[in-house]
Design an enzyme around this catalytic site. Sequence first.
Site, PDB file in Angstrom:
ATOM      1  N   ASN A   1       0.764  -1.329  -0.470  1.00 46.76           N
ATOM      2  CA  ASN A   1       0.022  -0.354  -0.157  1.00 46.76           C
ATOM      3  C   ASN A   1       0.800   0.993   0.278  1.00 46.76           C
ATOM      4  O   ASN A   1       1.789   1.131   0.512  1.00 46.76           O
ATOM      5  CB  ASN A   1      -0.789  -0.249   0.869  1.00 46.76           C
ATOM      6  CG  ASN A   1      -1.810  -0.850   1.454  1.00 46.76           C
ATOM      7  OD1 ASN A   1      -2.127  -1.774   0.429  1.00 46.76           O
ATOM      8  ND2 ASN A   1      -2.701  -1.488   2.124  1.00 46.76           N
TER       9      ASN A   1
ATOM     10  N   HIS B   1       5.605  -0.849  -2.682  1.00 47.02           N
ATOM     11  CA  HIS B   1       5.189   0.158  -4.020  1.00 47.02           C
ATOM     12  C   HIS B   1       5.768   1.451  -3.851  1.00 47.02           C
ATOM     13  O   HIS B   1       5.197   2.633  -4.352  1.00 47.02           O
ATOM     14  CB  HIS B   1       4.054  -0.148  -3.678  1.00 47.02           C
ATOM     15  CG  HIS B   1       3.523  -1.581  -4.804  1.00 47.02           C
ATOM     16  ND1 HIS B   1       2.619  -2.304  -4.579  1.00 47.02           N
ATOM     17  CD2 HIS B   1       5.130  -2.440  -4.764  1.00 47.02           C
ATOM     18  CE1 HIS B   1       2.763  -3.468  -5.077  1.00 47.02           C
ATOM     19  NE2 HIS B   1       4.710  -3.740  -5.177  1.00 47.02           N
TER      20      HIS B   1
ATOM     21  N   CYS C   1      14.452  21.657  -9.984  1.00 47.36           N
ATOM     22  CA  CYS C   1      15.039  22.368 -11.894  1.00 47.36           C
ATOM     23  C   CYS C   1      14.051  23.198 -11.948  1.00 47.36           C
ATOM     24  O   CYS C   1      13.930  22.921 -13.992  1.00 47.36           O
ATOM     25  CB  CYS C   1      15.901  21.107 -12.534  1.00 47.36           C
ATOM     26  SG  CYS C   1      14.549  19.570 -12.178  1.00 47.36           S
TER      27      CYS C   1
ATOM     28  N   GLY D   1      -5.285  -8.816   2.854  1.00 50.63           N
ATOM     29  CA  GLY D   1      -5.770  -8.398   2.339  1.00 50.63           C
ATOM     30  C   GLY D   1      -5.145  -7.741   0.876  1.00 50.63           C
ATOM     31  O   GLY D   1      -5.234  -6.622   0.262  1.00 50.63           O
TER      32      GLY D   1
ATOM     33  N   ASN E   1      -8.899 -12.896   3.972  1.00 48.03           N
ATOM     34  CA  ASN E   1      -9.348 -12.360   2.706  1.00 48.03           C
ATOM     35  C   ASN E   1     -11.107 -12.718   2.487  1.00 48.03           C
ATOM     36  O   ASN E   1     -11.096 -14.330   2.927  1.00 48.03           O
ATOM     37  CB  ASN E   1      -8.727 -12.975   1.402  1.00 48.03           C
ATOM     38  CG  ASN E   1      -8.662 -11.993   0.481  1.00 48.03           C
ATOM     39  OD1 ASN E   1      -9.973 -11.861   0.275  1.00 48.03           O
ATOM     40  ND2 ASN E   1      -7.932 -11.367  -0.773  1.00 48.03           N
TER      41      ASN E   1
ATOM     42  N   GLU F   1     -12.027 -13.020  -0.003  1.00 48.70           N
ATOM     43  CA  GLU F   1     -12.249 -13.946  -1.458  1.00 48.70           C
ATOM     44  C   GLU F   1     -11.495 -15.076  -1.692  1.00 48.70           C
ATOM     45  O   GLU F   1     -10.545 -14.824  -0.706  1.00 48.70           O
ATOM     46  CB  GLU F   1     -12.283 -12.960  -2.819  1.00 48.70           C
ATOM     47  CG  GLU F   1     -13.861 -12.377  -2.429  1.00 48.70           C
ATOM     48  CD  GLU F   1     -13.858 -11.410  -3.281  1.00 48.70           C
ATOM     49  OE1 GLU F   1     -14.592 -10.045  -3.023  1.00 48.70           O
ATOM     50  OE2 GLU F   1     -13.156 -10.821  -4.152  1.00 48.70           O
TER      51      GLU F   1
ATOM     52  N   ALA G   1     -10.164  -8.292   7.368  1.00 51.30           N
ATOM     53  CA  ALA G   1      -8.613  -7.631   8.022  1.00 51.30           C
ATOM     54  C   ALA G   1      -9.242  -7.206   9.336  1.00 51.30           C
ATOM     55  O   ALA G   1      -8.650  -7.050  10.272  1.00 51.30           O
ATOM     56  CB  ALA G   1      -7.756  -6.802   7.239  1.00 51.30           C
TER      57      ALA G   1
HETATM   58  N1  APR Z   1     -10.448  -7.389   4.225  1.00 48.05           N
HETATM   59  C1  APR Z   1      -8.861  -8.293   3.790  1.00 48.05           C
HETATM   60  N2  APR Z   1      -8.905  -7.737   2.327  1.00 48.05           N
HETATM   61  C2  APR Z   1     -10.421  -7.509   2.006  1.00 48.05           C
HETATM   62  C3  APR Z   1     -10.956  -6.583   2.120  1.00 48.05           C
HETATM   63  C4  APR Z   1     -11.473  -7.257   4.389  1.00 48.05           C
HETATM   64  N3  APR Z   1     -12.370  -5.791   4.162  1.00 48.05           N
HETATM   65  N4  APR Z   1     -11.643  -6.235   1.116  1.00 48.05           N
HETATM   66  C5  APR Z   1     -11.264  -6.792  -0.088  1.00 48.05           C
HETATM   67  N5  APR Z   1      -9.992  -7.119   0.372  1.00 48.05           N
HETATM   68  C6  APR Z   1      -9.379  -8.529  -0.460  1.00 48.05           C
HETATM   69  C7  APR Z   1      -9.576  -8.883  -1.796  1.00 48.05           C
HETATM   70  O1  APR Z   1     -10.798  -9.466  -1.700  1.00 48.05           O
HETATM   71  C8  APR Z   1      -8.807  -8.517  -2.442  1.00 48.05           C
HETATM   72  O2  APR Z   1      -8.261  -9.790  -2.572  1.00 48.05           O
HETATM   73  O3  APR Z   1      -8.136  -7.625  -0.841  1.00 48.05           O
HETATM   74  C9  APR Z   1      -7.605  -7.787  -1.866  1.00 48.05           C
HETATM   75  C10 APR Z   1      -7.217  -6.738  -2.812  1.00 48.05           C
HETATM   76  O4  APR Z   1      -6.471  -7.244  -3.602  1.00 48.05           O
HETATM   77  P1  APR Z   1      -6.521  -5.988  -4.984  1.00 48.05           P
HETATM   78  O5  APR Z   1      -7.033  -4.809  -5.328  1.00 48.05           O
HETATM   79  O6  APR Z   1      -5.530  -7.033  -6.280  1.00 48.05           O
HETATM   80  O7  APR Z   1      -4.978  -4.585  -4.176  1.00 48.05           O
HETATM   81  P2  APR Z   1      -3.630  -5.266  -4.489  1.00 48.05           P
HETATM   82  O8  APR Z   1      -3.456  -7.029  -3.640  1.00 48.05           O
HETATM   83  O9  APR Z   1      -2.801  -4.834  -2.622  1.00 48.05           O
HETATM   84  O10 APR Z   1      -2.518  -5.652  -5.251  1.00 48.05           O
HETATM   85  C11 APR Z   1      -1.536  -5.599  -5.714  1.00 48.05           C
HETATM   86  O11 APR Z   1      -1.095  -3.836  -7.023  1.00 48.05           O
HETATM   87  O12 APR Z   1      -2.522  -2.534  -8.422  1.00 48.05           O
HETATM   88  C12 APR Z   1      -1.066  -2.438  -8.128  1.00 48.05           C
HETATM   89  O13 APR Z   1       0.212  -0.957  -6.885  1.00 48.05           O
HETATM   90  C13 APR Z   1      -0.942  -1.912  -6.982  1.00 48.05           C
HETATM   91  O14 APR Z   1      -0.092  -3.011  -4.638  1.00 48.05           O
HETATM   92  C14 APR Z   1      -1.000  -2.944  -5.751  1.00 48.05           C
HETATM   93  C15 APR Z   1      -0.814  -4.096  -6.226  1.00 48.05           C
END
Ligand code: APR
Length: 254
Positions: free
Chosen positions: A98, A124, A160, A196, A222, A224, A240
């Site tokens: 994040n 990131h 610059c 997450g 997660n 999902e 979470a």
């Molecule tokens: N608690 C836990 N998990 C959750 C919640 C919650 N309340 N709500 C959603 N999620 C889960 C979703 O099911 C999903 O699997 O969080 C995940 C979010 O996934 P992404 O949106 O793909 O985010 P992330 O995995 O952090 O993305 C990775 O991709 O876009 C780039 O650089 C960006 O850091 C990012 C990287």
Amino acid sequence: MQALVSRLTPSARITVLTGAGVSAASGVPTFRGAGGLWKNFRPETLATAEAFGRDPRLVWEWYAWRRSLIAACEPNEAHLVLAGWSRRFPHFTLITQNVDGLHESAFAKALSRPAGPTDVIRLHGSIWEVRCWQDCDASPKWWRDERATFPEMPPRCPHCGDLIRPGVVWFGESLDPDVVSQAAAATECDVFITVGTSAVVYPAAGFIEQARRNGAFTVEINPEATPATRSVDLALQGGAETILPQVDKLIMAV
Ligand code: APR
């Protein structure tokens, strides 16, 4: 959940990897979940160096929108529990994908001290940092810039006069090798918890498997299923902000 709680002891090496889902309950949109950023925006037009070169104003307008949205968000229970664990567990490492800075804000809230440079390994980068687009000699590598709005769009380098860019790692860019090796070293642990993240973006997603190969007890939190769900030792399905406080309560009860 007890299988996890029983392993969270003061002598255990504990590593947590977080993704956008940990900030969902704070109101920060995820990327790929329902209503996720990539559902409404095309990453290749907003989150690459090529896109910035083509239209820096468009890219900055999008990041300025995200900054204003995140600025209105507070760390949630999940962030606060993890900040608390950095004090409770001497061998605790927090790695995040994040860029929102909510983990760092949670340190200030939960521990009444600012997060130190090693408290959160940021894979990131940060949306609150910027960099000179030309990497001019006068400018530092990154610097903090929390301005809600910029006097001019796209904003300029104070050293610059050329453009500045957001301090995040874009698609197609390499991560800071020092940061990657810190995160990789933290996969040598007893408990590895992924929270997450959709576990599809590398190298972050690879740390789960690396920890498993290093013998760690691996856990996914997660709501999902993800590509990691089948390979972890324990999958806790839910938010979470709900599950981490439950785990924390059980730890305290031990
Ligand atoms: N608690 C836990 N998990 C959750 C919640 C919650 N309340 N709500 C959603 N999620 C889960 C979703 O099911 C999903 O699997 O969080 C995940 C979010 O996934 P992404 O949106 O793909 O985010 P992330 O995995 O952090 O993305 C990775 O991709 O876009 C780039 O650089 C960006 O850091 C990012 C990287």
